[in-house]
Motif scaffolding. Structure first.
Motif, PDB file in Angstrom:
ATOM      1  N   ALA A  13       0.904  -0.889  -0.187  1.00  0.00           N
ATOM      2  CA  ALA A  13      -0.018  -0.467  -0.078  1.00  0.00           C
ATOM      3  C   ALA A  13       0.385   0.800   0.317  1.00  0.00           C
ATOM      4  N   VAL A  14       1.526   1.154   0.939  1.00  0.00           N
ATOM      5  CA  VAL A  14       2.664   2.520   1.110  1.00  0.00           C
ATOM      6  C   VAL A  14       3.857   2.283  -0.788  1.00  0.00           C
ATOM      7  N   VAL A  15       3.767   1.495  -0.897  1.00  0.00           N
ATOM      8  CA  VAL A  15       4.494   1.237  -2.104  1.00  0.00           C
ATOM      9  C   VAL A  15       3.508   1.492  -3.320  1.00  0.00           C
ATOM     10  N   PHE A  16       2.265   1.473  -3.267  1.00  0.00           N
ATOM     11  CA  PHE A  16       2.209   2.358  -4.259  1.00  0.00           C
ATOM     12  C   PHE A  16       1.680   3.707  -4.322  1.00  0.00           C
ATOM     13  N   GLY A  17       1.259   4.001  -3.432  1.00  0.00           N
ATOM     14  CA  GLY A  17       1.481   4.847  -3.207  1.00  0.00           C
ATOM     15  C   GLY A  17       2.828   6.071  -4.319  1.00  0.00           C
ATOM     16  N   PHE A  18       3.851   5.345  -3.572  1.00  0.00           N
ATOM     17  CA  PHE A  18       5.328   6.086  -4.237  1.00  0.00           C
ATOM     18  C   PHE A  18       5.189   6.074  -5.486  1.00  0.00           C
ATOM     19  N   GLY A  19       4.838   4.758  -6.052  1.00  0.00           N
ATOM     20  CA  GLY A  19       5.308   4.557  -7.211  1.00  0.00           C
ATOM     21  C   GLY A  19       4.152   5.203  -7.916  1.00  0.00           C
ATOM     22  N   LEU A  20       2.908   5.662  -7.743  1.00  0.00           N
ATOM     23  CA  LEU A  20       1.730   6.447  -8.159  1.00  0.00           C
ATOM     24  C   LEU A  20       2.078   8.004  -8.166  1.00  0.00           C
ATOM     25  N   ALA A  21       3.395   8.203  -7.231  1.00  0.00           N
ATOM     26  CA  ALA A  21       3.558   9.745  -7.151  1.00  0.00           C
ATOM     27  C   ALA A  21       5.142   9.800  -8.332  1.00  0.00           C
ATOM     28  N   ALA A  22       5.942   8.852  -8.744  1.00  0.00           N
ATOM     29  CA  ALA A  22       6.832   8.564  -9.440  1.00  0.00           C
ATOM     30  C   ALA A  22       5.981   8.965 -10.992  1.00  0.00           C
ATOM     31  N   LEU A  55      10.574  -3.329  -7.422  1.00  0.00           N
ATOM     32  CA  LEU A  55      10.947  -2.714  -8.462  1.00  0.00           C
ATOM     33  C   LEU A  55      10.340  -2.824  -9.426  1.00  0.00           C
ATOM     34  N   VAL A  56       9.613  -3.858 -10.090  1.00  0.00           N
ATOM     35  CA  VAL A  56       8.675  -4.819 -10.771  1.00  0.00           C
ATOM     36  C   VAL A  56       7.911  -3.482 -10.307  1.00  0.00           C
ATOM     37  N   LEU A  57       7.352  -3.139  -9.569  1.00  0.00           N
ATOM     38  CA  LEU A  57       6.164  -1.954  -9.574  1.00  0.00           C
ATOM     39  C   LEU A  57       6.337  -1.333 -10.030  1.00  0.00           C
ATOM     40  N   VAL A  58       7.643  -0.628  -9.469  1.00  0.00           N
ATOM     41  CA  VAL A  58       7.814   0.480  -9.869  1.00  0.00           C
ATOM     42  C   VAL A  58       8.606   0.850 -11.441  1.00  0.00           C
ATOM     43  N   LEU A  59       8.895  -0.182 -11.491  1.00  0.00           N
ATOM     44  CA  LEU A  59       9.322   0.050 -13.633  1.00  0.00           C
ATOM     45  C   LEU A  59       7.809   0.321 -14.590  1.00  0.00           C
ATOM     46  N   ALA A  60       7.039  -1.017 -13.821  1.00  0.00           N
ATOM     47  CA  ALA A  60       5.124  -0.819 -14.599  1.00  0.00           C
ATOM     48  C   ALA A  60       5.101  -0.014 -14.664  1.00  0.00           C
ATOM     49  N   MET A  61       4.877   1.109 -13.817  1.00  0.00           N
ATOM     50  CA  MET A  61       4.370   2.354 -12.955  1.00  0.00           C
ATOM     51  C   MET A  61       4.714   2.998 -14.369  1.00  0.00           C
TER      52      MET A  61
END
Length: 494
Positions: free
Chosen positions: A74-83, A158-164
């Motif tokens: 949940a935390v990572v998703f929020g940061f990833g969405l911001a990026a 990192l996969v989540l970050v790259l996908a987003m």
């Protein structure tokens, strides 16, 4: 040099700032929808393997462990969405260097943080599970599962970050392709490592976690291979590798904007847990019915999430390009597409609710009747829910993240829970079912009011680069004189 000249092999990412809006939105949303479906299917398949091979105790163990993972993601998703939004705005402004800076900061920051979380989780898993009051019978299994699953976090994050990031750059197909790899490996390796098929060791519940670890790192390697093998424009090469050292200014924005977006998932979870407590007190049939109905409703919600992701990416690029006249059109198209897709699913589910429920509740009975009744009351509420997601996606694309959190908190806690708790003594369990659509109506009304009258158009994700910085680093994909800042002209109608 004031502008970066891109060779053919490194041409710009997909441009979402021109051309027909609705076809582009649908083409972007469908792969994202496919990724969401595959992710849910993967979780369901793995649950089946664990339940059939290891029993109810193992299911309870994974449920407790997965709650911990949900909080982390949940935390990572929020940061990833911001990026993602920052990358989308940079791409729309034709500033590919800024997009790479954001991606480098996100990867570098998440890599360090995920390794730290993984190490801490490995040693603190026992204390975490005890804090969750994990049942004693499930404790050894949950401990074995959680310790191993923590090892997957660096790759998974990192996969989540790259996908987003790729979605922010206009590419939804590559994340979908890599999700296929994840599902095939994870679901396929589960029975092999649980039972010790062939040369594989018999690892029990730890084998299920290890399957996730293998799938996560294989997907990460595949992602990197595709980004560099296809020479995608946001990849980091040469001196750009220094961008992996997080930029403090970008990191502050990602943290400040990401926390409220991640907090929305906690609000949703808290509301769901409170409703579950009310339903559980009504008896096992109602609890089973609610659990099964939620399984079906999770699929009905998927178009809203996919269309919301598409709207967010398209809106961010157009805001970055200063194309505000398209932002409103994107929002309207997103609402129309989402209403159409969601309505089809609702009609299909309502017409075939008994066969669908029988997949989870064989033999019919009281639980099936309760779930069907709940679906008749709740099903249509996912239409206004989807409209809310589209409106939130648009305003977040310009950095407005606090208002959506406040709106969601009001709709889900005092409104939804208030209706459920206050109505239960008089209307029984129907108060819970009606609380869901009432909450959706309140949230869409507040979201529409904020979209129309709120000050979200005057916000920014982060200040534009200084002219001296642009000239000194020679990083833009178009001359700075053609770049428009993400500020709405006063004459543009909301």
């Amino acid at each position: 040099m004031a502008a970066e000249t891109l060779p053919a092999a490194r041409r710009g990412p997909r441009d979402l700032t021109s051309g027909p809006i609705a076809p582009a939105l649908v083409a972007f949303a469908l792969p994202t929808l496919g990724s969401n479906i595959l992710q849910s299917m993967n979780a369901s398949i793995n649950t089946i393997w664990i339940g059939r091979f290891l029993g109810h105790g193992a299911l309870a163990a994974t449920a407790n462990a997965n709650l911990v993972l949900f909080i982390a993601f949940a935390v990572v998703f929020g940061f990833g969405l911001a990026a993602t939004i920052l990358i989308g705005q940079a791409v729309g402004a034709r500033d590919l260097d800024r997009a790479r800076r954001v991606l480098g900061t996100a990867i570098g920051g998440f890599a360090v943080a995920s390794v730290a979380v993984s190490a801490a989780g490995w040693f603190a898993s026992d204390a975490i599970l005890r804090g969750l009051a994990t049942p004693g019978d499930a404790m050894p299994l949950a401990h074995a599962y959680l310790r191993v699953i923590f090892l997957s976090l660096p790759a998974s994050f990192l996969v989540l970050v790259l996908a987003m990031a790729l979605r922010g750059a206009g590419d939804a197909v590559t994340p979908f392709a890599m999700m296929i790899v994840t599902v095939v490996l994870d679901a396929g390796l589960n029975p092999v490592l649980i039972l010790g098929l062939g040369p594989a060791p018999r690892l029990g519940i730890a084998g299920s976690a290890l399957a996730t670890v293998v799938a996560s790192y294989a997907t990460l390697i595949g992602f990197v291979a595709i980004v560099y093998g296809r020479r995608l424009p946001i990849r980091l090469i040469g001196t750009e590798l220094r961008y992996l050292v997080p930029d403090p200014a970008i990191l502050r924005v990602v943290m400040a904007k990401g926390l409220p977006m991640g907090a929305q998932m906690f609000v949703v979870t808290a509301s769901a847990l409170a409703l579950t407590g009310i339903v559980n007190r009504a008896g096992v049939d109602h609890a089973a019915a609610f659990g099964v109905a939620q399984q079906l409703w999770s699929y009905v919600q998927m178009p809203a999430l996919a269309v919301g992701a598409a709207v967010s990416a398209m809106a961010a690029q157009n805001i970055g390009a200063g194309r505000w006249e398209r932002v409103g059109a994107i929002t309207r198209s997103g609402i129309v597409v989402n209403v159409a897709m969601t309505s089809v699913l609702i009609v299909a589910l309502t017409a075939a609710d008994r066969p669908a429920l029988s997949l989870f509740l064989p033999g019919g009975g009281a639980a099936t009747a309760i779930a069907a009744h709940a679906n008749w009351i709740v099903g249509w509420s996912f239409v206004p829910f989807g409209v809310t997601m589209v409106l939130f996606a648009t305003v977040r694309a310009n950095g407005a993240v606090t208002a959506p959190l406040v709106i969601l908190a009001i709709a889900l806690i005092p409104v939804r829970l208030g209706v459920a708790f206050a109505g239960a003594p008089r209307f029984g369990i129907d108060a819970v079912w009606w609380a869901l659509p009432i909450g959706s109506i309140v949230s869409v009304a507040m979201a529409a009011a904020y979209y129309r009258f709120g000050g979200w158009r005057r916000q920014r994700m982060m200040p534009p680069p200084a002219p001296a910085e642009l000239a000194g680093e020679a990083v833009a994909a178009a001359p700075p004189t053609t770049r428009r800042p993400p500020v709405e002209p006063a004459s543009v109608e909301g």
